[in-house]
Design a protein around this motif. Structure first.
Motif, PDB file in Angstrom:
ATOM      1  N   GLY A   1      36.151  43.101  43.182  1.00 29.64           N
ATOM      2  CA  GLY A   1      35.352  43.905  42.271  1.00 29.64           C
ATOM      3  C   GLY A   1      36.028  45.221  42.002  1.00 29.64           C
ATOM      4  N   ALA A   2      35.270  46.100  41.368  1.00 28.06           N
ATOM      5  CA  ALA A   2      35.888  47.299  40.820  1.00 28.06           C
ATOM      6  C   ALA A   2      36.107  48.408  41.848  1.00 28.06           C
TER       7      ALA A   2
ATOM      8  N   LYS B   1      31.325  48.847  47.507  1.00 32.60           N
ATOM      9  CA  LYS B   1      31.337  47.763  48.485  1.00 32.60           C
ATOM     10  C   LYS B   1      31.516  48.210  49.932  1.00 32.60           C
TER      11      LYS B   1
ATOM     12  N   GLY C   1      40.778  42.447  43.668  1.00 33.25           N
ATOM     13  CA  GLY C   1      40.174  43.241  42.596  1.00 33.25           C
ATOM     14  C   GLY C   1      40.738  44.648  42.557  1.00 33.25           C
ATOM     15  N   ALA C   2      40.153  45.469  41.699  1.00 36.49           N
ATOM     16  CA  ALA C   2      40.640  46.842  41.556  1.00 36.49           C
ATOM     17  C   ALA C   2      40.449  47.621  42.852  1.00 36.49           C
TER      18      ALA C   2
ATOM     19  N   TYR D   1      43.404  48.685  45.004  1.00 37.02           N
ATOM     20  CA  TYR D   1      44.348  49.764  44.665  1.00 37.02           C
ATOM     21  C   TYR D   1      44.050  51.047  45.424  1.00 37.02           C
TER      22      TYR D   1
ATOM     23  N   GLY E   1      47.103  47.742  37.073  1.00 41.25           N
ATOM     24  CA  GLY E   1      46.904  46.467  37.759  1.00 41.25           C
ATOM     25  C   GLY E   1      45.626  45.796  37.290  1.00 41.25           C
ATOM     26  N   PHE E   2      45.696  44.468  37.070  1.00 42.37           N
ATOM     27  CA  PHE E   2      44.509  43.752  36.593  1.00 42.37           C
ATOM     28  C   PHE E   2      44.100  42.559  37.446  1.00 42.37           C
TER      29      PHE E   2
ATOM     30  N   ASN F   1      32.155  38.054  47.524  1.00 42.75           N
ATOM     31  CA  ASN F   1      31.525  39.026  46.637  1.00 42.75           C
ATOM     32  C   ASN F   1      32.590  39.837  45.913  1.00 42.75           C
TER      33      ASN F   1
ATOM     34  N   GLY G   1      40.087  40.022  40.084  1.00 43.89           N
ATOM     35  CA  GLY G   1      40.748  40.729  38.986  1.00 43.89           C
ATOM     36  C   GLY G   1      39.822  40.782  37.801  1.00 43.89           C
ATOM     37  N   MET G   2      40.367  41.240  36.675  1.00 45.17           N
ATOM     38  CA  MET G   2      39.573  41.327  35.454  1.00 45.17           C
ATOM     39  C   MET G   2      39.509  39.927  34.827  1.00 45.17           C
TER      40      MET G   2
ATOM     41  N   GLU H   1      37.402  38.367  33.157  1.00 48.15           N
ATOM     42  CA  GLU H   1      36.823  38.178  31.821  1.00 48.15           C
ATOM     43  C   GLU H   1      37.919  37.941  30.784  1.00 48.15           C
TER      44      GLU H   1
ATOM     45  N   GLY I   1      26.587  38.506  44.182  1.00 44.96           N
ATOM     46  CA  GLY I   1      27.121  39.460  43.196  1.00 44.96           C
ATOM     47  C   GLY I   1      27.138  38.866  41.808  1.00 44.96           C
ATOM     48  N   GLY I   2      26.629  39.616  40.850  1.00 45.69           N
ATOM     49  CA  GLY I   2      26.450  39.113  39.491  1.00 45.69           C
ATOM     50  C   GLY I   2      27.747  38.640  38.859  1.00 45.69           C
ATOM     51  N   ASP I   3      28.815  39.440  38.964  1.00 44.78           N
ATOM     52  CA  ASP I   3      30.064  39.076  38.291  1.00 44.78           C
ATOM     53  C   ASP I   3      30.786  37.946  39.016  1.00 44.78           C
ATOM     54  N   SER I   4      30.630  37.872  40.328  1.00 48.05           N
ATOM     55  CA  SER I   4      31.245  36.778  41.079  1.00 48.05           C
ATOM     56  C   SER I   4      30.639  35.449  40.637  1.00 48.05           C
TER      57      SER I   4
HETATM   58  P1  ADP Z   1      29.984  41.690  41.580  1.00 53.31           P
HETATM   59  O1  ADP Z   1      29.082  41.862  40.375  1.00 53.31           O
HETATM   60  O2  ADP Z   1      30.306  40.258  41.833  1.00 53.31           O
HETATM   61  O3  ADP Z   1      29.455  42.395  42.787  1.00 53.31           O
HETATM   62  P2  ADP Z   1      31.663  43.897  40.786  1.00 53.31           P
HETATM   63  O4  ADP Z   1      30.619  44.328  39.822  1.00 53.31           O
HETATM   64  O5  ADP Z   1      31.912  44.724  41.971  1.00 53.31           O
HETATM   65  O6  ADP Z   1      31.393  42.372  41.226  1.00 53.31           O
HETATM   66  O7  ADP Z   1      33.064  43.805  40.037  1.00 53.31           O
HETATM   67  C1  ADP Z   1      33.305  42.998  38.941  1.00 53.31           C
HETATM   68  C2  ADP Z   1      34.105  43.699  37.885  1.00 53.31           C
HETATM   69  O8  ADP Z   1      35.310  44.233  38.418  1.00 53.31           O
HETATM   70  C3  ADP Z   1      34.500  42.728  36.807  1.00 53.31           C
HETATM   71  O9  ADP Z   1      33.911  43.130  35.598  1.00 53.31           O
HETATM   72  C4  ADP Z   1      36.015  42.804  36.771  1.00 53.31           C
HETATM   73  O10 ADP Z   1      36.538  42.805  35.455  1.00 53.31           O
HETATM   74  C5  ADP Z   1      36.298  44.126  37.434  1.00 53.31           C
HETATM   75  N1  ADP Z   1      37.651  44.146  38.014  1.00 53.31           N
HETATM   76  C6  ADP Z   1      38.103  43.434  39.040  1.00 53.31           C
HETATM   77  N2  ADP Z   1      39.401  43.679  39.261  1.00 53.31           N
HETATM   78  C7  ADP Z   1      39.784  44.577  38.335  1.00 53.31           C
HETATM   79  C8  ADP Z   1      41.024  45.238  38.030  1.00 53.31           C
HETATM   80  N3  ADP Z   1      42.102  44.992  38.752  1.00 53.31           N
HETATM   81  N4  ADP Z   1      41.020  46.116  37.017  1.00 53.31           N
HETATM   82  C9  ADP Z   1      39.918  46.351  36.303  1.00 53.31           C
HETATM   83  N5  ADP Z   1      38.723  45.763  36.533  1.00 53.31           N
HETATM   84  C10 ADP Z   1      38.664  44.890  37.543  1.00 53.31           C
END
Ligand code: ADP
Ligand code: MG
Length: 417
Positions: free
Chosen positions: A204-205, A210, A228-229, A232, A312-313, A336, A340-341, A343, A373-376
């Protein structure tokens, strides 16, 4: 945490006040609101059928969108009543209010096994304020309380908490619906004493989103895989250059503390060894929200520093393969946060490889796989693997808070077994 569930309830002839999550995406077409995705309605059907079979009189309450205390026609639950009626194969009466005379007379006319859906509870500001007087008004038609809206259980609102307290104070029961029961089982009980190895994948971001989850799961997990981000900020804390990547410099210390805790607790804590990066180039255009649009050019993989002009993506292929190997021998997996991005298809491979590994662990190694987690959940569905894991939480923000170990007010208010 043994909460009473609908299985334990005797509801014959009783008025069952049932809080559901019908916050479905809608869209206007030819002046009418159309439901784009009925998943949340479909998911409540087993709980409803069970209560109907048991002879309860079901009074359903839900919220839709953020009407902020006003009657917003576009946020009416009326279309949901139509859809629900189709799904149940029986009439669902809709009342265009959630409290007052109309509700009381409609409920007075109900027979055993009948279903009534009340209008958007957030048409009243008192709902989110958990106003005791408002909760009393809702509770006028409640002999028994059931909560099947896990996604709203992290908020102490009148319909998620207040009514439950009133019903139990009167000596009635407050129980979890079948959906809520599954959430508590998989995000709660199953993770208390997980089968080992227990591998946790966190992405995630943001680290700051987290860190509480990381902190708590460090005490349970054998391995934690970071992607994920969020990765970094860890890299930055180690003096690696992160270019234009999403980072939280204020959380370098948080990241290092988590790693130190992992070392003390002998948790195998892994960071990505390679990263997919791109060079953003300003197109001079603005998107709908007025933000500049960038072209992501020169997509490539690096293993060390990220150049100043690059971002980084995603985790790279080496990391994805390493993580997949570790996941494949797990007996419990909790995931969770995307890697990466995802989408953007150009940056989805790492997330998809991890998703496939989680599915393989489930199907070939008999692992229990739990996704929160919603995005997962979105990432897994996008990869077409949503139905191949043991459990996907419907909770979004609520699942994150639950995984942090927080007591959710909507859960706390339910009766013990
Ligand atoms: P969840 O909803 O599963 O808990 P998060 O909301 O924490 O997850 O994170 C999901 C978001 O993080 C996604 O929209 C994804 O695009 C973004 N993301 C993940 N890795 C990167 C990255 N390297 N750079 C930019 N955005 C990222
Ligand atoms: Mg999210």
């Amino acid at each position: 945490m043994a909460k009473l569930t609908v299985r334990d309830l005797d509801v014959k002839g009783k008025r069952v006040f049932l809080r559901v999550d019908y916050n479905v995406p809608m869209e206007e077409k030819d002046g009418k609101m159309i439901i784009n995705d009925s998943t949340r309605i479909v998911e409540t059907v087993p709980t409803l059928k069970l209560l109907i079979e048991k002879g309860g009189r079901l009074i359903l309450t839900a919220h839709l969108g953020r009407p902020k205390g006003k009657r917003e026609a576009s946020m009416s639950l009326a279309p949901v009543a139509v859809k629900l009626s189709e799904l149940l194969g029986k009439p669902v009466k809709f009342v265009d209010d959630c409290i007052g005379e109309k509700v009381e007379s409609a409920v007075a006319a109900m027979k055993d096994g009948e279903v009534t859906l009340l209008e958007n509870v957030r048409y009243y500001n008192e709902e989110e304020a958990n106003d005791p007087g408002f909760a009393e008004k809702l509770a006028k038609v409640a002999d028994v309380y059931v909560n099947d809206a896990f996604g709203a259980a992290h908020r102490a609102h009148a319909s998620t908490e207040g009514v439950a307290r009133i019903v139990t104070r009167r000596g009635g029961k407050a129980a979890a619906g079948l959906l809520m029961e599954r959430e508590l089982k998989f995000l709660g009980d199953e993770l208390e004493n997980p089968a080992r190895p227990f591998v946790v994948i966190l992405g995630g971001a943001k680290v700051s989103d987290k860190i509480k989850v990381i902190d708590r799961l460090l005490e349970k997990a054998d391995t934690i895989l970071i992607g994920g981000a969020m990765a970094y900020t860890f890299k930055l804390a180690h003096g690696v250059k992160t270019g234009k990547s999403l980072i939280e410099p204020d959380h370098k210390g948080t990241a290092l503390a988590a790693e130190a805790k992992a070392k003390t607790l002998k948790v195998n804590f892994q960071l990505p060894t390679d990263t997919i990066i791109a060079t953003p180039v300003d197109t001079g255009k603005l998107n709908k929200k007025g933000k500049p649009v960038y072209d992501l050019t020169n997509i490539r993989t690096v293993s060390g520093d990220i150049p100043d002009d690059a971002e980084g993506f995603s985790i790279g292929p080496e990391t994805a393969a390493n993580y997949a190997g570790i996941i494949s021998s797990a007996k419990t997996v909790l995931w969770n946060g995307p890697m990466g991005m995802f989408e953007d298809a150009r940056f989805a491979a790492g997330t998809n490889a991890v998703a496939q590994a989680v599915v393989d662990a489930t199907q070939k190694n008999g692992a229990k796989s739990i996704i929160g987690g919603g995005d997962s959940v979105k990432a897994l569905n996008k990869a077409g693997l949503g139905d191949k894991v043991t459990f996907m939480s419907t909770g979004g923000g609520a699942s994150l808070e639950f995984l942090e170990g927080a007591v959710l007010p909507g859960v706390a208010a339910l009766s013990e077994k």
